[in-house]
Design an enzyme around this catalytic site. Sequence first.
Site, mmCIF file in Angstrom:
data_model
loop_
_atom_site.group_PDB
_atom_site.id
_atom_site.type_symbol
_atom_site.label_atom_id
_atom_site.label_comp_id
_atom_site.label_asym_id
_atom_site.label_seq_id
_atom_site.Cartn_x
_atom_site.Cartn_y
_atom_site.Cartn_z
ATOM 1 N N LYS A 25 1.013 14.261 1.418
ATOM 2 C CA LYS A 25 -0.277 14.620 0.823
ATOM 3 C C LYS A 25 -0.363 16.122 0.529
ATOM 4 O O LYS A 25 -1.215 16.574 -0.207
ATOM 5 C CB LYS A 25 -1.412 14.182 1.745
ATOM 6 C CG LYS A 25 -1.561 12.650 1.843
ATOM 7 C CD LYS A 25 -2.695 12.273 2.779
ATOM 8 C CE LYS A 25 -2.899 10.779 2.963
ATOM 9 N NZ LYS A 25 -3.647 10.137 1.862
ATOM 10 N N LYS A 46 -8.522 13.993 4.283
ATOM 11 C CA LYS A 46 -7.663 12.800 4.277
ATOM 12 C C LYS A 46 -6.740 12.940 5.470
ATOM 13 O O LYS A 46 -6.696 13.990 6.100
ATOM 14 C CB LYS A 46 -6.856 12.717 2.979
ATOM 15 C CG LYS A 46 -6.151 14.034 2.623
ATOM 16 C CD LYS A 46 -5.434 13.990 1.281
ATOM 17 C CE LYS A 46 -6.301 14.011 0.061
ATOM 18 N NZ LYS A 46 -6.379 12.744 -0.649
ATOM 19 N N ARG A 47 -5.982 11.901 5.795
ATOM 20 C CA ARG A 47 -5.036 12.032 6.898
ATOM 21 C C ARG A 47 -4.054 13.167 6.638
ATOM 22 O O ARG A 47 -3.725 13.468 5.496
ATOM 23 C CB ARG A 47 -4.275 10.717 7.100
ATOM 24 C CG ARG A 47 -5.092 9.662 7.795
ATOM 25 C CD ARG A 47 -5.563 10.101 9.175
ATOM 26 N NE ARG A 47 -4.475 10.129 10.121
ATOM 27 C CZ ARG A 47 -4.224 9.174 11.018
ATOM 28 N NH1 ARG A 47 -5.010 8.130 11.126
ATOM 29 N NH2 ARG A 47 -3.202 9.281 11.844
ATOM 30 N N HIS A 91 0.799 -1.229 0.000
ATOM 31 C CA HIS A 91 0.000 0.000 0.000
ATOM 32 C C HIS A 91 0.827 1.272 0.000
ATOM 33 O O HIS A 91 0.296 2.337 0.291
ATOM 34 C CB HIS A 91 -0.888 0.051 1.248
ATOM 35 C CG HIS A 91 -2.104 -0.798 1.152
ATOM 36 N ND1 HIS A 91 -3.295 -0.326 0.660
ATOM 37 C CD2 HIS A 91 -2.319 -2.083 1.474
ATOM 38 C CE1 HIS A 91 -4.192 -1.289 0.693
ATOM 39 N NE2 HIS A 91 -3.623 -2.379 1.190
ATOM 40 N N LYS A 116 -14.129 8.606 -4.474
ATOM 41 C CA LYS A 116 -15.423 8.945 -3.859
ATOM 42 C C LYS A 116 -15.911 10.299 -4.363
ATOM 43 O O LYS A 116 -17.093 10.474 -4.666
ATOM 44 C CB LYS A 116 -15.293 8.993 -2.328
ATOM 45 C CG LYS A 116 -14.850 7.686 -1.679
ATOM 46 C CD LYS A 116 -14.488 7.911 -0.203
ATOM 47 C CE LYS A 116 -13.676 6.761 0.361
ATOM 48 N NZ LYS A 116 -13.034 7.095 1.656
ATOM 49 N N THR A 148 -8.227 6.702 -2.317
ATOM 50 C CA THR A 148 -9.591 6.266 -2.608
ATOM 51 C C THR A 148 -10.555 7.435 -2.405
ATOM 52 O O THR A 148 -11.641 7.444 -2.982
ATOM 53 C CB THR A 148 -10.023 5.096 -1.710
ATOM 54 O OG1 THR A 148 -9.705 5.426 -0.345
ATOM 55 C CG2 THR A 148 -9.327 3.815 -2.109
HETATM 56 C C1 LIG Z 1 -11.770 7.305 1.939
HETATM 57 C C2 LIG Z 1 -11.322 7.717 3.283
HETATM 58 C C3 LIG Z 1 -9.962 7.945 3.521
HETATM 59 C C4 LIG Z 1 -8.907 7.841 2.438
HETATM 60 O O1 LIG Z 1 -8.770 9.101 1.795
HETATM 61 P P1 LIG Z 1 -7.533 9.409 0.838
HETATM 62 O O2 LIG Z 1 -7.889 10.752 0.265
HETATM 63 O O3 LIG Z 1 -7.515 8.350 -0.207
HETATM 64 O O4 LIG Z 1 -6.319 9.452 1.675
HETATM 65 C C5 LIG Z 1 -9.572 8.331 4.789
HETATM 66 N N1 LIG Z 1 -10.473 8.489 5.781
HETATM 67 C C6 LIG Z 1 -11.791 8.301 5.578
HETATM 68 C C7 LIG Z 1 -12.728 8.511 6.702
HETATM 69 C C8 LIG Z 1 -12.260 7.895 4.335
HETATM 70 O O5 LIG Z 1 -13.572 7.671 4.150
#
Ligand SMILES: *Cc1c(COP(=O)(O)O)cnc(C)c1O
Length: 830
Positions: A571, A565-566, A374, A679, A675
């Site tokens: 990032k 995101k984190r 990952h 979304k 991911t």
């Molecule tokens: C989808 C999701 C992530 C992943 O987000 P990235 O932008 O791909 O890092 C992290 N936290 C939550 C709550 C999510 O639903």
Amino acid sequence: MAPERISPAKHPLALAPVTAPPSTVDGFVREFLNNLNFRQGVALSFSSGNDRYLALAETVRDYLMARWLEDQRRQRERQAKGVCYLSAEYLLGKQLDNNLLASGLTEIATEALASCGIDIDELRRLELEPGLGNGGLGRLAACFIDSLATMSVPSIGYGLRYEYGIFRQTFVDGQQVEQPDRWLAMGSPWEFPHPEAAQTISFGGHTEKYDDDGVERTRWIPAWNVQAVPFNYMVPGYQNGRVNTLRLWSAVATNAFDLGVFNAGDYAEAVRAQTFASNISKVLYPEDSTPQGKELRLQQQYFFVAASIRDFLDNQLSEGYDLANLPNRVIFQLNDTHPVIAVPELMRVLVDERHLEWADAWAITQGCFAYTCHTLLPEALEEWSVDLLGRLLPRHLEIIFRINEEFLAAVREQFGDDELRIRNMSIVGEYPHRSVRMAYLATVAGAKVNGVAELHSQLLRDKVLPDFAEFFPGKFTNVTNGVTPRRFLRLANPGLSSLITDALGPRWVTDLERLRELEAYAADPEFRAAFAAVKAHNKVRLATELKARDGLEVGDGHLLDVMVKRLHEYKRQMLKVLHIVTLYEGIASGRVAASEITPRTFVFGAKAAPGYAMAKRIIHLINAVGSVVNDDPRVEGRLKVLFPPNYDVTLAEYVIPAADLSEQISLAGKEASGTGNMKFALNGALTIGTDDGANVEIRELVGDDNFFLFGMTEPEVEALWAKGYRPSEYYQTDADLRRAMDLIASGAFSGGDRSTFEPIISNLLYDDRFMVLADYASYVAAQKTVDAAYADQDAWTRSAILNVARCGYFSSDRSMRDYIDRIWHTPPTP
Ligand SMILES: *Cc1c(COP(=O)(O)O)cnc(C)c1O
């Protein structure tokens, strides 16, 4: 021990299959009141909200129960090949709505509760989401088990039932403060504990050789044990009558506490040992991408995989199963390196306990595992010191050494005595200290190794594990990640879902490529108007929620620009901050009239690992910029910076459907897939993004006209790094950048204190591996094209519809099909 099975019962009713209550409003009311009275022990008139929520959850469970029991029985009977998904994290999100949707009961339940005078929405709010994951990796596991159930693939998810999940984030003076996540405090109605099925998991001690009728064998004499208690969760497929199982393990002390210590008079010490054992599943480690090599973490990893493997071998296989056939019966999918200690554990069970020959056991093991990587960050590749492993799992260390010895002998045979190569490929690294490289172990043991997006898989082969790719041709493959359309479209965006269903019928929910048919609708002005109305409605829904939750104000009519995101330097939340400060500085200095600025609300959501000082400082800066920008009258309310605390799945479900612009701005070559990006695109946000991770595939699918690309490509990043990255040159030559950085450094966002954010500025100027300044100009230019595009609302909406129409590929159902075709070979069993 497997429980003893009972022969056909005496009473005829015990032979009849369990039946679900009648799927009518009255049937639901009856079941609900029964649960409220008999399980919660309260009358409706005296019940609390929590009582009602629990009774509602139990009722939904009751409807799924018959199918669940039936599917468990069938999986055992059929002995078809299935998947055991091993993951240290499952970021599930709330369960009630998902299970209502899966069982097709949403409307019946709503009506039934209304007839009892209860607003189901109020009960929805009472549910606490189980935060048993950090971010993308854990959410991916949750999407995958949803898809496996929906596609009727025999599978079990195995993981850890952390008593405290990911911390709850609060802000005090703009700084992150972590609170414990007490998700079990009110009881969880979705889990079924099975203390009677506990496994004993051992640690420590030593090994010894013994003679078994002329055969030399090894046994492990462990020093201490802990009990692994399984908790089962239903994983219902979407309206297909299928219910799979997620089994999470909880640690409890073994029955007898140390009588020796107790009898010696040290009661406190005897109890301490007990507490020590149950610590194993106490808390989720909150690091994402930068794991700490903590002993308790290794204990957690071994604890859950040892229990899972034993559970599968003892309880899922038919009596007398020939283990030589195991690769035709199961594939253990390793979600990153966290469960990789399962490899030597299976070897130990096969060789030491089941007395198979080493070579036979190794062939079985190599057929039963596959590994998903990952990451591309070297610091995220887990290593365990030989010292620690030897102390905690002495037999496993011996097994790893032997695997390595035989592997390196094979490498020598192919490549000759190329010592540098041998050292580079050794599972046991020597510098800076002796350690076991878990990604290498997984690569050597796995039948397949996959990356999570095309670019990532290519970099994995070419840059991270090139020697392995050469040695094992055909082992490496790609499976691009996906997200479940049930949660992230159907549930999170009811407005858009109805619009799509009105246009295409309902089958897109399980066949997301059908969204393609929406392309034709992009040209239809009426459809565009309806689509825009849904987006506007979702923004109001978000605004209402943020106001109620946190007292935050979304700007009316603003472009909603979202980065959730984190928080991690790779990032590059800082790039977004510099853009905001640039816009603000233009207004504050009087060079730009506020009226020239496209009104935007910037939304951030991000947790930082508690020990990650730079990430926490960036959170502080975002909040500080927000409070200055939001309150400055010169801005005329045209820029807003909102940072609702505690980004989780629940908040994601509000934010993502409302977004106009999705920020996916990592340095090229650092984000494995992402991911969140999928979304957003599926919910009709346009992406501003780098050529990184799955952004590459999103852009290929939606087309350059419907994606705002900026920044260096991965080869350009490499070239610049090789040549020497000199951030101060960007600072000196780019006046906008200099003014933005100077404004932060001046203390304008820290009450005049120049030291508060100085470490961020120095980092960007002198020590930034993620090259924020190199992409700044390109990013700001791309944001100007965003403004221009947003000025034509109708054209923007057309692009948004095309994003939805062309992203059906990113369903996790498609990811599952790819895993099945390329790795698992586990056909569905409808
Ligand atoms: C989808 C999701 C992530 C992943 O987000 P990235 O932008 O791909 O890092 C992290 N936290 C939550 C709550 C999510 O639903």
